[in-house]
Design an enzyme around this catalytic site. Structure first.
Site, PDB file in Angstrom:
ATOM      1  CG  HIS A  26      -1.743  -1.075   1.438  1.00 16.01           C
ATOM      2  ND1 HIS A  26      -3.046  -1.327   1.243  1.00 16.01           N
ATOM      3  CD2 HIS A  26      -1.284  -2.324   2.144  1.00 16.01           C
ATOM      4  CE1 HIS A  26      -3.498  -2.559   1.777  1.00 16.01           C
ATOM      5  NE2 HIS A  26      -2.548  -2.919   2.378  1.00 16.01           N
ATOM      6  CD  GLU A  91      -0.847   1.517   4.427  1.00 14.03           C
ATOM      7  OE1 GLU A  91      -0.630   2.239   3.728  1.00 14.03           O
ATOM      8  OE2 GLU A  91      -2.008   1.164   4.541  1.00 14.03           O
ATOM      9  CG  HIS A 133      -4.886  -1.692  -1.163  1.00 16.03           C
ATOM     10  ND1 HIS A 133      -5.324  -0.597  -0.150  1.00 16.03           N
ATOM     11  CD2 HIS A 133      -6.098  -2.504  -1.127  1.00 16.03           C
ATOM     12  CE1 HIS A 133      -6.672  -0.988   0.130  1.00 16.03           C
ATOM     13  NE2 HIS A 133      -6.984  -2.022   0.003  1.00 16.03           N
ATOM     14  CG  ASP A 143      -3.153   1.475  -2.027  1.00 19.81           C
ATOM     15  OD1 ASP A 143      -4.349   1.652  -2.541  1.00 19.81           O
ATOM     16  OD2 ASP A 143      -2.631   1.329  -0.969  1.00 19.81           O
TER      17      ASP A 143
END
Length: 162
Positions: A26, A91, A133, A143
């Site tokens: 992400h 992330e 994602h 993303d």
């Protein structure tokens, strides 16, 4: 590989016997890593990930791998749904589409590669189950975005041809 513990309360147990067999990448879509950590550690946000890699390459672990982080949302890949159950979420600190797409620094990508190497070996995750994602929720997510270097990951055998 040095990982900083930054615990999030936003997780639950994986289904009994559920293997970790996927990694979802992400971007934070926020102005800073600190802002993203605040959000993912806020119990009211109901969002988290297993890891956050900031722009300097520092890796934060928010949720233990054995637990189910809340990063994928409504998701599907090759007929399998509810991918929080089987995945690790990573992330990457990046402004994303909200604040202006930006390149991912080399040091951040190198940390990502080290983390992917560690996690795929530890959990026997097939390298073709490293996804974005946007791969698992294409109707609602962009993303990790247009500046993410999938070619670099493919050079190391991670990901799928796009």
């Amino acid at each position: 590989m040095h990982i900083i513990s930054s615990p999030s309360p936003n997780y639950n147990e994986r289904p009994k016997g559920q293997a970790i067999d996927m990694i979802v990448i992400h971007y934070t879509d926020m102005l800073s890593a600190a802002e993203a950590l605040d959000l993912m550690c806020d119990p009211n946000s109901k969002v988290s990930a297993h890891y956050l890699i900031d722009k300097t390459g520092v890796i934060h672990q928010l949720v233990d791998d054995s637990n189910r982080a809340w990063h994928a949302g409504a998701s599907e890949w090759q007929g399998e749904e509810n991918l929080n159950n089987c995945s690790l979420g990573i992330e990457l600190d990046n402004k994303g589409h909200t604040y202006g797409h930006e390149p991912f620094p080399d040091v951040q990508m190198q940390s990502l590669l080290k983390l992917l190497e560690n996690c795929t070996a530890k959990y026997h995750i097939p390298k073709n189950r490293i996804l974005g994602h946007s791969d698992i929720a294409p109707e609602r997510k962009q993303d990790p975005g247009p500046f993410f270097d999938w070619d670099l990951l493919l050079k190391y055998g991670y990901g799928v041809l796009r």
